[in-house]
Design an enzyme around this catalytic site. Structure first.
Site, PDB file in Angstrom:
ATOM      1  N   TYR A 140      -5.561 -46.054   0.724  1.00 56.89           N
ATOM      2  CA  TYR A 140      -5.621 -45.935   1.940  1.00 56.89           C
ATOM      3  C   TYR A 140      -5.343 -44.934   3.066  1.00 56.89           C
ATOM      4  O   TYR A 140      -6.040 -44.480   3.599  1.00 56.89           O
ATOM      5  CB  TYR A 140      -4.112 -46.613   2.085  1.00 56.89           C
ATOM      6  CG  TYR A 140      -3.246 -46.917   3.443  1.00 56.89           C
ATOM      7  CD1 TYR A 140      -3.454 -47.642   4.756  1.00 56.89           C
ATOM      8  CD2 TYR A 140      -2.012 -45.772   3.727  1.00 56.89           C
ATOM      9  CE1 TYR A 140      -2.846 -48.004   5.587  1.00 56.89           C
ATOM     10  CE2 TYR A 140      -1.209 -46.715   4.527  1.00 56.89           C
ATOM     11  CZ  TYR A 140      -1.888 -46.666   5.560  1.00 56.89           C
ATOM     12  OH  TYR A 140      -1.367 -46.800   6.529  1.00 56.89           O
ATOM     13  N   LYS A 144      -7.369 -43.644   6.560  1.00 57.93           N
ATOM     14  CA  LYS A 144      -6.530 -43.456   7.328  1.00 57.93           C
ATOM     15  C   LYS A 144      -7.023 -41.969   8.006  1.00 57.93           C
ATOM     16  O   LYS A 144      -7.226 -41.994   9.096  1.00 57.93           O
ATOM     17  CB  LYS A 144      -5.100 -43.236   7.265  1.00 57.93           C
ATOM     18  CG  LYS A 144      -4.858 -44.780   7.040  1.00 57.93           C
ATOM     19  CD  LYS A 144      -4.898 -45.970   8.493  1.00 57.93           C
ATOM     20  CE  LYS A 144      -4.148 -45.395   9.208  1.00 57.93           C
ATOM     21  NZ  LYS A 144      -4.369 -46.448   9.974  1.00 57.93           N
TER      22      LYS A 144
END
Length: 327
Positions: A140, A144
């Site tokens: 993640y 990101k």
């Protein structure tokens, strides 16, 4: 006067639902883009457009006629397939940028995360000059970070962009952070990682929404926020004091048992290796290396740049946010 048309990705989610509510209250014409329709958005009068963020044609069609975008949709999680995180967080962001250029959209506010700056050591009061770590222990966070870099690079005087990094968002409607803490405590799975003295930022959801709308309204080609990323949070506070306050208000006993950080980290590593070995990516593991770091290390930030450039100050204190959550 013609109202500004703002499209919010992820409007059906926790933070996104507050952003569209607050935009509507300020008189904006609000659109959403997601895979499905949401009754709460329909009730607010949000114009809903459906599609897949990873499909450019869907995104291009959704952004037609739009004046500005708040891109808050993302694939969130501590575990999963890298390609799933990449498809939503990176390819989806690429598609947003490309469609903004296609439709001559002038503003894009991006919801990032402080995890883009978090490697494997504590971060204590650092500002945005900290940059990005050499390696990530979270798919993640890594995807990101890639997406955030693309958003900031897309700031070119025609399309103006800014990234906000809200940390540990809590409040009414949260289906992840607080519910998972409470569930783990009820099941007896929650233990203090490390000495329990680590400090963190948290963010009440209405403050996070306010910061996004302030960024939207200040964002221009020559504004001081254009092309920059900003940490957003309220703290520092002790993570485990905050956790025990959540449990107290949920009528649960405090967490007192501790596990050494190195033990939690090693368990997380073994769980990750085991899940990879058997090809299991669709579960929520009890521990990963990144979770151990988040629970056992400090991660709080200097918010001076956001206060100076945007003029942002939280509307609600942490205590007031907790009162709203448990009212």
């Amino acid at each position: 006067m013609k109202s500004t048309k703002v499209l919010v990705t992820g409007a059906g989610g926790f933070l996104g639902s507050y952003i569209v509510r607050d935009l509507k209250e300020r008189g904006y014409e609000v659109y959403s883009f997601s895979r499905k329709k949401y009754k709460n958005l329909e009730d607010l009068g949000v114009i809903q457009r459906q599609g897949d963020l990873a499909n450019y044609d869907d995104v291009e069609a959704a952004l037609e006629g739009i004046d500005a975008v708040i891109h808050s949709a993302s694939q969130v999680g501590m575990w999963g397939r890298y390609e799933d995180f990449y498809k939503t967080n990176v390819t989806g962001t690429d598609n947003i940028i490309r469609a903004c250029h296609k439709h001559h959209i002038k503003k894009c506010v991006y919801t990032s995360t402080p995890s883009v700056a978090f490697g494997d050591e504590s971060l204590k009061g650092v500002d945005e000059s900290i940059g990005y770590p050499e390696r990530y222990l979270s798919m993640y966070a890594e995807t990101k970070a890639i997406a955030e870099k693309k958003i900031l690079m897309a700031n070119n005087g025609i399309l103006s962009t800014v990234a906000l990094r809200p940390h540990l968002i809590f409040g009414p409607g949260d289906l992840n952070l607080v519910p998972r803490v409470v569930e783990a405590a009820r099941a007896g799975r929650l233990k203090i990682v490390g000495d329990g003295e680590n400090l963190v930022d948290v963010t009440y959801v209405e403050n996070a929404s306010l910061a996004h709308i302030m960024a939207l309204e200040k964002l221009e080609a020559n504004s001081p926020i254009a092309g920059k990323a900003y940490f957003l949070g309220q703290g520092p506070i002790k993570l485990w004091d905050f956790t025990n306050e959540l449990l107290k208000r949920s009528k649960l006993p405090p967490i007192t048992k501790k596990v050494p950080f190195r033990v939690a980290y090693s368990v997380g590593f073994m769980i990750e290796m085991g899940l990879k070995l058997v090809g299991k990516y669709d579960i929520h593991p009890p521990m990963t290396r990144f979770v151990a770091l988040q629970l056992g290390k400090s991660h709080y930030y200097n918010h001076h740049n956001l206060e100076h450039d945007l003029g942002f100050k939280p509307k609600y204190s942490i205590e007031e946010g907790l009162d709203k959550l448990f009212s």
